[in-house]
Design an enzyme around this catalytic site. Structure first.
Site, PDB file in Angstrom:
ATOM      1  N   GLU A  63     -14.617  10.905  -2.591  1.00  0.00           N
ATOM      2  CA  GLU A  63     -14.469  11.437  -3.954  1.00  0.00           C
ATOM      3  C   GLU A  63     -15.326  10.720  -4.971  1.00  0.00           C
ATOM      4  O   GLU A  63     -15.882  11.313  -5.879  1.00  0.00           O
ATOM      5  CB  GLU A  63     -12.998  11.363  -4.401  1.00  0.00           C
ATOM      6  CG  GLU A  63     -12.808  11.796  -5.865  1.00  0.00           C
ATOM      7  CD  GLU A  63     -11.368  11.831  -6.325  1.00  0.00           C
ATOM      8  OE1 GLU A  63     -10.467  11.405  -5.567  1.00  0.00           O
ATOM      9  OE2 GLU A  63     -11.139  12.302  -7.458  1.00  0.00           O
ATOM     10  N   ASP A  80     -10.200  10.714   0.107  1.00  0.00           N
ATOM     11  CA  ASP A  80      -9.782  10.420  -1.265  1.00  0.00           C
ATOM     12  C   ASP A  80      -9.170   9.032  -1.234  1.00  0.00           C
ATOM     13  O   ASP A  80      -8.073   8.861  -0.682  1.00  0.00           O
ATOM     14  CB  ASP A  80      -8.768  11.450  -1.769  1.00  0.00           C
ATOM     15  CG  ASP A  80      -8.523  11.299  -3.275  1.00  0.00           C
ATOM     16  OD1 ASP A  80      -8.032  12.249  -3.911  1.00  0.00           O
ATOM     17  OD2 ASP A  80      -8.818  10.211  -3.821  1.00  0.00           O
ATOM     18  N   ILE A  82      -7.777   7.131  -3.472  1.00  0.00           N
ATOM     19  CA  ILE A  82      -6.459   7.123  -4.126  1.00  0.00           C
ATOM     20  C   ILE A  82      -6.206   8.537  -4.647  1.00  0.00           C
ATOM     21  O   ILE A  82      -6.760   8.941  -5.678  1.00  0.00           O
ATOM     22  CB  ILE A  82      -6.357   6.113  -5.290  1.00  0.00           C
ATOM     23  CG1 ILE A  82      -6.669   4.689  -4.833  1.00  0.00           C
ATOM     24  CG2 ILE A  82      -4.950   6.163  -5.901  1.00  0.00           C
ATOM     25  CD1 ILE A  82      -6.626   3.637  -5.939  1.00  0.00           C
ATOM     26  N   ASP A  83      -5.412   9.298  -3.901  1.00  0.00           N
ATOM     27  CA  ASP A  83      -5.043  10.635  -4.393  1.00  0.00           C
ATOM     28  C   ASP A  83      -3.787  10.460  -5.240  1.00  0.00           C
ATOM     29  O   ASP A  83      -2.792   9.907  -4.795  1.00  0.00           O
ATOM     30  CB  ASP A  83      -4.787  11.584  -3.217  1.00  0.00           C
ATOM     31  CG  ASP A  83      -4.586  13.009  -3.714  1.00  0.00           C
ATOM     32  OD1 ASP A  83      -5.367  13.449  -4.578  1.00  0.00           O
ATOM     33  OD2 ASP A  83      -3.638  13.671  -3.259  1.00  0.00           O
ATOM     34  N   THR A  85      -4.532   9.579  -8.759  1.00  0.00           N
ATOM     35  CA  THR A  85      -5.087   8.465  -9.540  1.00  0.00           C
ATOM     36  C   THR A  85      -4.344   8.274 -10.861  1.00  0.00           C
ATOM     37  O   THR A  85      -4.015   7.134 -11.234  1.00  0.00           O
ATOM     38  CB  THR A  85      -6.589   8.702  -9.826  1.00  0.00           C
ATOM     39  OG1 THR A  85      -7.316   8.629  -8.590  1.00  0.00           O
ATOM     40  CG2 THR A  85      -7.141   7.658 -10.779  1.00  0.00           C
ATOM     41  N   ASP A 207      -8.904  16.092  -1.652  1.00  0.00           N
ATOM     42  CA  ASP A 207      -7.475  16.127  -1.989  1.00  0.00           C
ATOM     43  C   ASP A 207      -6.654  16.819  -0.910  1.00  0.00           C
ATOM     44  O   ASP A 207      -5.478  16.505  -0.729  1.00  0.00           O
ATOM     45  CB  ASP A 207      -7.279  16.874  -3.313  1.00  0.00           C
ATOM     46  CG  ASP A 207      -7.880  16.125  -4.495  1.00  0.00           C
ATOM     47  OD1 ASP A 207      -8.507  16.787  -5.343  1.00  0.00           O
ATOM     48  OD2 ASP A 207      -7.745  14.888  -4.542  1.00  0.00           O
TER      49      ASP A 207
HETATM   50  C1  LIP Z   1      -5.225  14.950  -7.943  1.00  0.00           C
HETATM   51  C2  LIP Z   1      -4.786  16.054  -6.997  1.00  0.00           C
HETATM   52  C3  LIP Z   1      -3.656  16.869  -7.612  1.00  0.00           C
HETATM   53  C4  LIP Z   1      -4.169  17.518  -8.853  1.00  0.00           C
HETATM   54  C5  LIP Z   1      -4.518  16.432  -9.836  1.00  0.00           C
HETATM   55  C6  LIP Z   1      -5.608  15.502  -9.281  1.00  0.00           C
HETATM   56  P1  LIP Z   1      -6.813  12.844  -7.858  1.00  0.00           P
HETATM   57  O1  LIP Z   1      -6.291  14.280  -7.340  1.00  0.00           O
HETATM   58  O2  LIP Z   1      -4.378  15.497  -5.782  1.00  0.00           O
HETATM   59  O3  LIP Z   1      -3.151  17.849  -6.743  1.00  0.00           O
HETATM   60  O4  LIP Z   1      -3.200  18.383  -9.351  1.00  0.00           O
HETATM   61  O5  LIP Z   1      -4.947  16.989 -11.032  1.00  0.00           O
HETATM   62  O6  LIP Z   1      -6.805  16.236  -9.140  1.00  0.00           O
HETATM   63  O7  LIP Z   1      -7.772  13.169  -8.978  1.00  0.00           O
HETATM   64  O8  LIP Z   1      -5.655  12.065  -8.328  1.00  0.00           O
HETATM   65  O9  LIP Z   1      -7.527  12.222  -6.684  1.00  0.00           O
END
Ligand code: LIP
Length: 267
Positions: A63, A80, A82-83, A85, A207
């Site tokens: 990412e 990713d 840290i999914d 974030t 994601d």
């Molecule tokens: C997140 C996604 C989530 C989405 C958030 C964000 P990140 O990814 O996993 O589903 O709704 O807006 O995009 O940016 O935390 O890696």
């Protein structure tokens, strides 16, 4: 063959747990709601080195910092670091490390690790889905008995009206809904039967790559919101449901997509 990935993803989790003064390392990417921290970057760099050392035959697509090393490779990790974030920055303890392995256009392996709960979701194509080594499976409840999860990204402002239409239609038809902030964990929670259906109108491959395989191997049907196969090269919508509620989600999606002013709001 993939046990090393489990060790690597847990080490990445330890970096997350060791984070301190997170707020001092926050930077904006595309806007004030699209953020990255020094820990996202550090975890990704650790994962890139560890995964490519352990599996030199594969490439890496992460990412952060447009990291794409896939040229000439039959497969690559879609990562990713840290999914969730925003959750990480606000210390909501609902974030994870997501590692998917795409080989010749198909998801081959997925690992999603939530270090806060020490929960490791894994799946290898054709071999089932697991939570900390225990087999997991989706529920078989109908939509009117379903817990709905969904995601939305403020930085994809064009999707907001469509997302709100889905919630307006689905909320009265389901038990309740939650908006967790991590697509990878949303998909794993459907896989584990903690929820029953999930959608997001526009999201990025890192994601959902790992979580989509884990959900499919747990018995979910996972596609784009128009029912077409997920795409892993660019942004896509995601629909995930059990065999009892998935068709109703797709039927609703087609109805919303056909409404005035909805063009381009569901990818
Ligand atoms: C997140 C996604 C989530 C989405 C958030 C964000 P990140 O990814 O996993 O589903 O709704 O807006 O995009 O940016 O935390 O890696």
């Amino acid at each position: 063959m993939y046990q090393q990935i489990e060790t690597i993803v847990k080490e990445a989790g330890r970096i997350i747990l060791g984070a301190h003064h997170i707020e001092r390392s926050v930077e904006e990417k595309t806007s004030a709601c699209d953020l990255v921290t020094a820990y996202d970057t550090a975890v990704q760099e650790y994962l890139r080195k560890a995964l490519l050392t352990a599996y030199p035959q594969f490439g890496f697509y992460g990412e952060e910092n447009d990291c794409c090393e896939t040229e000439g490779k039959c497969g690559w990790f879609i990562v990713d670091p840290i999914d969730g974030t925003a959750n990480f920055i606000r210390k909501l303890h609902h974030s994870c490390v997501s590692i998917g392995l795409l080989v010749e256009g198909k998801m081959e392996y997925g690992a999603v690790y939530n270090p806060y709960f020490d929960e490791l979701f894994t799946a290898q194509r054709g071999k089932g889905a697991f939570l900390n080594g225990e087999r997991i499976h989706v529920t078989d409840v109908a939509m009117n008995e379903s817990m709905l999860l969904f995601g939305s990204a403020i930085y994809y402002r064009e999707t907001i009206p469509a997302t709100l239409r889905f919630v307006e239609e689905l909320f009265p038809q389901t038990l309740d809904f939650r908006r967790g902030g991590s697509a990878a964990l949303d998909l794993c929670y459907v896989a584990a039967g903690r929820a029953d259906v999930y959608f997001e109108c526009c999201i990025r491959p890192w994601d959902y790559a790992a979580g989509s395989l884990i959900a499919q191997e747990a018995g979910a049907i996972v596609t784009a919101l128009d029912g077409s196969p997920l795409r892993f090269a660019d942004r896509c919508s995601v629909a995930a449901g059990n065999p009892k509620n998935y068709a109703q989600l797709i039927e609703l999606s087609k109805k919303i997509a056909a409404e005035p002013d909805m063009k381009g709001r569901i990818l």
